[in-house]
Scaffold this active site. Sequence first.
Site, short mmCIF file in Angstrom:
data_model
loop_
_atom_site.label_atom_id
_atom_site.label_comp_id
_atom_site.label_asym_id
_atom_site.label_seq_id
_atom_site.Cartn_x
_atom_site.Cartn_y
_atom_site.Cartn_z
CG LEU A 16 4.50 -3.83 4.73
CD1 LEU A 16 3.00 -3.89 4.98
CD2 LEU A 16 4.83 -4.41 3.37
N GLY A 17 7.06 -0.08 5.81
CA GLY A 17 7.34 1.35 5.81
C GLY A 17 7.70 1.81 7.20
N GLY A 19 8.03 5.57 9.37
CA GLY A 19 7.88 7.01 9.41
C GLY A 19 8.75 7.64 10.48
CG ASP A 146 0.96 13.64 5.06
OD1 ASP A 146 1.53 14.37 4.21
OD2 ASP A 146 1.54 12.68 5.61
#
Length: 774
Positions: A16-17, A19, A146
């Site tokens: 999904l992602g 970082g 953030d």
Amino acid sequence: MNDLVFIGDWTKDRVLGSGSFGVVVLWRHNRTDEKLAIKTCKWSDELTEKHRERWTKEVEMLQKSDNVNIVSTKELPPEFVSGLERMNPSRLPILCMEYCSGGDLRQLLNKAEFCSGLKEVQVRQILGDIRNAMQFLHGNKITHRDLKPENIVMQIIDSPGKQNIGPQAQKKVVYKLIDLGYAKEIDSNSVCASFVGTLQYLAPELFSSKTYSNSVDFWSMGLIAFEVICGIRPFLPYLAPVQWIPHVKKKAHDNISVYETYHGDIEYSNELFPESFISKPLKALLEKWLRVALEWEPRLRGRDTPSKVTFNIPAEQATAGSKIVIFDLLQEILSKKIIKVFSVSTISQHAYEIDDKTNISTLKKYLEGDTKVSKETQILISPKSFLDLGDDELVVNYWNDSCNNMIYLYDKTIMIKDVIEPIVPKAVQRSLKENQKAMYNFKNSQNLYRNSVYFVMSQVEMYESLINGLFVRAESFKHGSKLLLLNHNKVDKCIGKLADKLDVVTKMTETGKKHIERLRETGTGVNYLGGFDKIFKDVDDRSEKITKLQLAWNQLSVRLQSATRRSNEVLTTDINNFVSKNNFQTILMDTLKTYVHFKKSEFFTDQRCKEKQCTDIIKLSYECLKLRCKILHEMRHQPFVLKLIDLNTELAKIADIISNAADTTDKLNLDLTTAIDELTNCMWNTISLLSSDADDIANLPYSVVSFQKRDFKIGEPVSNHCIQVPNIQDDEKLKSLIEESLKLRKNHSYLTAQLNMHKELMKKSSIDYSFLAE
């Protein structure tokens, strides 16, 4: 974790992602289809102690953040503890979260159709959910640090108890904050000294100061709000922070955007960009809120003390004398009720803030000022009821925050005006006026493509609203004809009762006319009969008017039946056939494809430095204008529009005739009642006059004298008041006297009430028969 696909009954779906040092993977259960988003750290020895602390802190904060708009954590299934052991070399806690299937806000904003912002319903939902999440975090003394579109995800939820079937199905979307990796627990008066977050959404003090407070989240909220409304950030979005900060620092408190003009000048604005899809009332309210959120001075940001009032006051004193209002102010704005009205005759959208007491009459005043359609010729119809809204009705009854057009406005005198100028963005106007070979730099071409997409989408929205308005009008005629039939039947019953009443009065007067004519032939009582002539004449006049009313009513009934039949004719097929041949879908798809192709070219740095022609998007804008003109011209002459115009005129006339007929029937009914009273009074007054003029009982008609049964005794005269007539030898005279008495007895009941009624004869009701000419 790339080579790990199965863990127990769980299958890896996709990443999904990823970082800087964490990766989130979607896992799906083979039997239950349950989905989990599991975040693990992909580094081990490379991690600093600070990174480990940040990771652990994020897990702890998410686990204790019990809020519907913050992504929730779940208990990690036992099989993952051992299954992910070799893929978690850092030995940091594994974060197991709910899966939000809608993607993140950045993915939504990157869609071509949202390059000029989201729809108002979406804007309201996003701002409300972000406010709720951020107020919760700040209430627990946590600063996110953030906040950006990438960290706002969408959870799609089926509405309970409702079946989401077909293209019209609507599913609820909940926006949630994720990634509290940079979040930090701080006191509201304390500051932080770490440089964190995504550069474009950081508050300006982070670039020039070593300290900051939780007001940095207010700045990020303001930037996101502006972007979801306009599709672009407010402060020189094509420049890096180091370039835009010097310009933004000069802005006044009221300035909420700083942009570069076509010719390269820097401009400051107090307003949102006009190329957006939110209504004017909400736009004005959010502009007020953005001044609070995008305040340059961090200690005044989000508070109720504007910087322009406190230039000469130390920041500490200014902060102490103010309070944070950013969350409450946004909640108040989002709770406002805004009614949206589409004007079919002018093809324009209008919106107004209302309260629980605003009525339709007030709304018509607002619309009269904006559309120039007078209150007297306005027809307001809601898709909720398809009925013409009354002036005293409350507007709030037709408010629906999920509906784009809550009420439709029509003009009684015209369906669609002949000349309606489109609203074209300035960038598009300029491109159409200039030579298509004109060159555009990166910034100007961005604005042109974005505004062109907005222009085409606004025409699509306008056209859809117009077609829906025609459908609503056609449906309203069906409902209107049914109501007219009900009113017609009510009046028809009244006219029937009036006719029956007229028959009774006519029989009375006809009988009276015969008796009076007989009396005049004999010359008896002529002096007492003048008042009856006036009454009989009035009854004849009213009888003639009622006859005309019945004839006109019969003709109206035929007209109403015809209009009802035509209103029930299906116009849907005709309208759909027209729309299938005349629509903006091809141009819209071509425009979106052109915009996507243009956006892909941005990834090549060398393309950003070059000027380019934008003939493709300019041509599409021109074709959109031509198509708009063609559609509106042809629509005015379509059979279904002509039918609507005809029904609009016919049903309005029939409604007026029925109303006038009802009033006329009431007046005639009152007149007949008055005629009966006049006739009765005239008869009795005549009898009273005869009684008062008589010298003795012998001068009165026999029937005027009242006898009771008890007054008769055997062997005695029937009355003590009878005049003795001794020695009447002449039988002929006695016979003549008896005959005269019998004649008077027969006729006196019709000659009684004349004199007193003479005063009432002039009091007549005026009747409007203009409807008979229809």
